[in-house]
Design a protein around this motif. Structure first.
Motif, PDB file in Angstrom:
ATOM      1  N   LEU A 126     -10.488  -9.489  -6.930  1.00  0.00           N
ATOM      2  CA  LEU A 126      -9.693  -8.437  -6.313  1.00  0.00           C
ATOM      3  C   LEU A 126      -9.594  -8.723  -4.820  1.00  0.00           C
ATOM      4  O   LEU A 126     -10.608  -8.942  -4.161  1.00  0.00           O
ATOM      5  N   CYS A 127      -8.372  -8.698  -4.289  1.00  0.00           N
ATOM      6  CA  CYS A 127      -8.137  -9.126  -2.905  1.00  0.00           C
ATOM      7  C   CYS A 127      -7.199  -8.149  -2.198  1.00  0.00           C
ATOM      8  O   CYS A 127      -6.474  -7.376  -2.835  1.00  0.00           O
ATOM      9  N   VAL A 128      -7.200  -8.210  -0.875  1.00  0.00           N
ATOM     10  CA  VAL A 128      -6.299  -7.390  -0.061  1.00  0.00           C
ATOM     11  C   VAL A 128      -5.652  -8.271   1.003  1.00  0.00           C
ATOM     12  O   VAL A 128      -6.134  -9.372   1.291  1.00  0.00           O
ATOM     13  N   SER A 129      -4.568  -7.774   1.576  1.00  0.00           N
ATOM     14  CA  SER A 129      -3.835  -8.550   2.573  1.00  0.00           C
ATOM     15  C   SER A 129      -3.322  -7.644   3.677  1.00  0.00           C
ATOM     16  O   SER A 129      -2.871  -6.518   3.403  1.00  0.00           O
ATOM     17  N   ALA A 149     -11.252 -11.670  -1.172  1.00  0.00           N
ATOM     18  CA  ALA A 149     -10.514 -12.374  -0.117  1.00  0.00           C
ATOM     19  C   ALA A 149      -9.621 -11.393   0.620  1.00  0.00           C
ATOM     20  O   ALA A 149      -9.170 -10.386   0.062  1.00  0.00           O
ATOM     21  N   HIS A 150      -9.365 -11.707   1.874  1.00  0.00           N
ATOM     22  CA  HIS A 150      -8.451 -10.931   2.723  1.00  0.00           C
ATOM     23  C   HIS A 150      -7.478 -11.917   3.337  1.00  0.00           C
ATOM     24  O   HIS A 150      -7.891 -12.891   3.981  1.00  0.00           O
ATOM     25  N   GLN A 151      -6.177 -11.700   3.118  1.00  0.00           N
ATOM     26  CA  GLN A 151      -5.168 -12.633   3.607  1.00  0.00           C
ATOM     27  C   GLN A 151      -4.415 -12.045   4.802  1.00  0.00           C
ATOM     28  O   GLN A 151      -3.930 -10.911   4.746  1.00  0.00           O
ATOM     29  N   VAL A 152      -4.326 -12.847   5.878  1.00  0.00           N
ATOM     30  CA  VAL A 152      -3.644 -12.404   7.097  1.00  0.00           C
ATOM     31  C   VAL A 152      -2.963 -13.600   7.755  1.00  0.00           C
ATOM     32  O   VAL A 152      -3.281 -14.760   7.460  1.00  0.00           O
ATOM     33  N   GLU A 153      -2.039 -13.331   8.652  1.00  0.00           N
ATOM     34  CA  GLU A 153      -1.478 -14.390   9.489  1.00  0.00           C
ATOM     35  C   GLU A 153      -2.590 -14.969  10.348  1.00  0.00           C
ATOM     36  O   GLU A 153      -3.334 -14.239  11.007  1.00  0.00           O
ATOM     37  N   CYS A 154      -2.713 -16.290  10.357  1.00  0.00           N
ATOM     38  CA  CYS A 154      -3.794 -16.910  11.129  1.00  0.00           C
ATOM     39  C   CYS A 154      -3.415 -18.331  11.509  1.00  0.00           C
ATOM     40  O   CYS A 154      -3.055 -19.142  10.648  1.00  0.00           O
ATOM     41  N   HIS A 155      -3.470 -18.624  12.809  1.00  0.00           N
ATOM     42  CA  HIS A 155      -3.177 -19.948  13.351  1.00  0.00           C
ATOM     43  C   HIS A 155      -3.802 -20.023  14.745  1.00  0.00           C
ATOM     44  O   HIS A 155      -4.380 -19.021  15.217  1.00  0.00           O
ATOM     45  N   PRO A 156      -3.731 -21.158  15.419  1.00  0.00           N
ATOM     46  CA  PRO A 156      -4.427 -21.275  16.706  1.00  0.00           C
ATOM     47  C   PRO A 156      -4.011 -20.267  17.775  1.00  0.00           C
ATOM     48  O   PRO A 156      -4.790 -20.001  18.699  1.00  0.00           O
ATOM     49  N   LEU A 157      -2.813 -19.689  17.672  1.00  0.00           N
ATOM     50  CA  LEU A 157      -2.394 -18.671  18.632  1.00  0.00           C
ATOM     51  C   LEU A 157      -2.662 -17.257  18.130  1.00  0.00           C
ATOM     52  O   LEU A 157      -2.381 -16.275  18.810  1.00  0.00           O
ATOM     53  N   LEU A 158      -3.180 -17.142  16.922  1.00  0.00           N
ATOM     54  CA  LEU A 158      -3.633 -15.860  16.373  1.00  0.00           C
ATOM     55  C   LEU A 158      -4.853 -16.146  15.500  1.00  0.00           C
ATOM     56  O   LEU A 158      -4.783 -16.121  14.267  1.00  0.00           O
TER      57      LEU A 158
END
Length: 266
Positions: A126-129, A149-158
């Protein structure tokens, strides 16, 4: 126990039809073993077809989908999750997310439905975003199954340091979408500097940076064989402590997905 995912997954947002089928098939035959889709993407049948066409055992593939923000009422969650199984052509999902906690999200009702789907075997995890720490706290209080798991926008500037720390503390994995910053961050001087040191691309640096971060799994989107192979190979790029410090020292913050436009307050 923390969900153990492959170092990298395939994002499929914006891909439909034959392009999506071929992208999924090629990704799996390149080495990817984690494929991410969503009801919102309108491509579940294509994703399922790509998995079936690939010369890979289905049991080796981690398949994730997400409940559409318009389907967060109790009965809608239950019904549409099972419809996703039909569209994907599978008996169960490895991961099922609540996609966006929009105005249609009622923590008690939405999460009760998700808990029941978990008990029924519709999903293994079971996951959330796109949740805030406060929403994560509330969800953890209500859920019997917990959060895998938790899914989000993620990159070196965030870099999402707060949410990654939260994930590590509470035992779930942070899955990062848009890990290449949609190509809009490649001109960042620090990324170019690290790429130059390794005679590689800023895209490869972004993937390697995410892979190096404890508890973070990137899911870059790619459709061409060239880009899929480049993302796969980037997981073996060995960034030094100096490289990581250079990237982590980026002071510019840039969010590419507007929560309001994407669904946060619909």
């Amino acid at each position: 126990m923390r969900l153990e995912l492959p170092d990298i997954g395939l994002g499929t947002s914006g891909m439909t039809g034959d392009e999506c089928v071929e992208s999924v098939r090629t990704a799996l035959e390149t080495g990817f073993r984690h494929v991410d889709t969503a009801q919102m993407y309108d491509n579940e049948p294509a994703v399922g077809a790509g998995i079936r066409l690939a010369d890979v055992d289905r049991d080796d593939v981690v398949l994730a989908s997400k409940v559409h923000p318009d389907n967060l009422a109790y009965e809608d969650v239950k019904r549409t999750a099972k419809e996703s199984l039909v569209r994907l052509g599978v008996d169960e999902l490895d991961m099922l997310y609540v996609h966006w906690p929009t105005s249609g999200y009622d923590a008690e009702e939405t999460l009760r439905a998700m808990d029941e789907l978990y008990e029924e075997g519709v999903m293994r995890n079971l996951c959330v975003s796109n949740f805030t720490p406060e929403l994560l706290d509330e969800a953890l209080d209500l859920l019997d199954a917990g959060i895998a798991a938790h899914q989000v926008e993620c990159h070196p500037l965030l870099p999402q340091d707060e949410l990654r720390a939260y994930a590590l503390e509470h035992g779930h994995t942070l899955v990062g979408y848009c890990p290449l910053g949609q190509g809009k961050i490649f001109d960042q001087p620090e990324l170019q500097e690290v790429a130059h040191r390794h005679s590689t691309s800023p895209a490869a640096v972004c993937v390697a940076w995410a892979v190096e971060k404890e508890g973070l799994v990137p899911i870059p989107k790619a459709s061409s064989e060239e880009h899929l192979e480049a993302n796969w190979e980037a997981t073996t790029l060995d960034l030094s402590e100096e490289d990581m410090a250079t990237i982590d020292g980026i002071e510019t913050e840039r969010r590419l997905v507007d929560p309001d436009a994407a669904a946060w307050n619909q």
